[in-house]
Design a protein around this motif. Structure first.
Motif: not given
Length: 450
Positions: A54, A56, A67, A81, A83, A104-108, A111
């Motif tokens: 993962l 971040l 990226y 993945r 985020a 692209v997930e969200t850092v929260n 997660l």
């Protein structure tokens, strides 16, 4: 915890200048990001060993590196993945983001973690600590393996503050050069093992990590005086001066004379009465004088320091001798090494500010002497701006008398002639290497034994 030996260290400003110089010479910043991302991908691939990853990503160029790494890992077939904390905010990061074809997930707080977390949220130049709400989210990943890109997010890369990251890294991949945070307390332990990815940046070594210690053999034509003659002043606590004198011999000096009538720790050390010892200062064969170990402040110390200064000999000044010599140190250029620990440095240089590197450089410039600012993150600074940082030292050196041993080793290295800064670096390297060989249970006396 470890860092590469003899590796360049750059502040955030120096790093930006080095990147700009690359652009002038034909390597664009986007190419540098591609190289950085590839280095991150290679390291993550090895660390993950086939497990999911993962990454971040933050909004800046550190996130851009993330990226690029994600794209390259996906091309290799890794389960990766991404985020994001926010949308990319720089042109370079936007281009890198566009090259990532996955979600692209969200850092929260919702997660889902992965066995390996790549921290590409914030890099060098962070101007404030991480907000509490984000720190709380990141702390949920603290039981996973962490790879930090350049620096762990949340630290001051220049080492001038005591911010600590919410995610302590197992490995930190330094891009282009190490940063002060990698080698200074309190952030250095949070960086874990530091690896260096060169990425094509020409980083000068005016500031660098400690080189590997090398024991040099005397030349075939050497004799005791060419190997260096050292005088050691003894104060009321004569055991400390005895340690310094013995260390000078162990570190390679050919002839050591100790002030005082008490029996020296080694038979090879010459002891002289006060009167005869004073006469030794006029001996042209004397290559260095050590004063300060076991010598508290007072008229007797001041008298001996004045005599040592008047002699014009290269000096090693420790403890209270530093304060006694300060008014005259910058008067005349001379070879001198100062060896203060934290308390002694604060007393001698109360106006110094900034990181430990900044403070050591300021003290060296003021005194026109080499300063060994001791500690687990020892900083060696020369008046001309050169710096070597020794991290990590040996934790077993945190015991009484080891500083006296270092002073003696400095005397040995200085007595050989040559550059005082090089002598100080060699002495610190000798000191740490010897401690590493001894290990647990070390006491100062062990450092001077065979």
């Amino acid at each position: 915890m470890s860092v590469p030996a003899d590796a360049p260290i750059l502040t955030s400003n120096a790093m930006r200048e080095a990147e700009a110089a690359c652009a002038v010479q034909g390597t664009s910043l986007s190419e540098l990001m591609e190289l950085a991302g590839a280095a991150v991908a290679d390291t993550a691939w090895r660390m993950a060993a086939g497990a999911p990853i993962l990454i971040l990503c933050g909004p800046g160029n550190n996130g851009g590196d993330g990226y690029v790494a994600a794209r390259l890992l996906a091309e290799r077939g890794a389960a990766v993945r991404v985020a994001a904390l926010a949308e990319p905010a720089t042109a370079l990061a936007k281009t890198a983001w566009a090259g990532w074809s996955g979600p692209v997930e969200t850092v929260n707080g919702r997660l889902a973690p992965a066995p390996l977390i790549v921290d590409a949220l914030f890099g060098v130049g962070l101007s404030r600590p991480i907000a509490d709400d984000l720190a709380a989210v990141l702390e949920h990943f603290s039981d996973r393996r962490i790879l930090a890109v350049d620096v762990p997010s949340g630290v001051d890369s220049d080492g001038g503050t005591d911010w600590m990251p919410p995610l302590r890294a197992d490995v930190t991949l330094a891009l282009g050069a190490l940063k002060p945070a990698h080698v200074l307390l309190p952030s250095a332990p949070a960086c874990g093992r530091v690896l260096l990815a060169p990425i094509g940046i020409a980083a000068n070594k005016a500031m660098r990590t400690l080189p590997r210690s090398r024991e040099t053999k005397p030349e075939a034509s050497a004799h005791k005086f060419t190997r260096g003659m050292v005088l050691v002043f003894a104060g009321p606590m004569r055991g400390a001066a005895g340690l310094a004198a013995a260390a000078a011999l162990r570190a390679g000096a050919g002839y050591v004379v100790l002030d005082g009538s008490e029996r020296a720790p080694f038979s090879a050390i010459i002891t002289e009465s006060d009167e005869k010892f004073g006469e030794r200062l006029d001996d042209p064969r004397v290559g260095a004088v050590v004063i300060g170990p076991g010598f508290p402040a007072g008229d007797e110390l001041l008298f001996d320091v004045e005599a040592a200064l008047d002699s014009g000999k290269p000096l090693v000044l420790d403890a209270a001798a530093i304060d006694a010599a300060l008014p005259r140190l910058s008067e005349t250029p001379r070879k001198a090494i100062l060896t203060p620990h934290e308390g002694e440095f604060a007393r001698a240089f109360p106006q110094a500010y900034g990181s430990k590197i900044d403070k050591a450089k300021a003290a060296a410039a003021r005194t026109r002497a080499v300063v060994i600012y001791k500690g687990a993150d020892t900083v060696i600074a020369a008046p001309d701006g050169r710096v070597v940082v020794a991290w990590p030292g040996s934790p077993w050196l945190a015991t009484a008398g080891t500083g006296d041993v270092l002073a003696g080793a400095c005397g040995a290295m200085l007595a050989r002639g040559g550059d005082a800064f090089d002598a100080a670096v060699a002495a610190v390297g000798w000191h740490i290497a010897r401690a590493a060989r001894i290990g647990p249970g070390l006491i100062a006396d062990d450092l001077i034994r065979d």
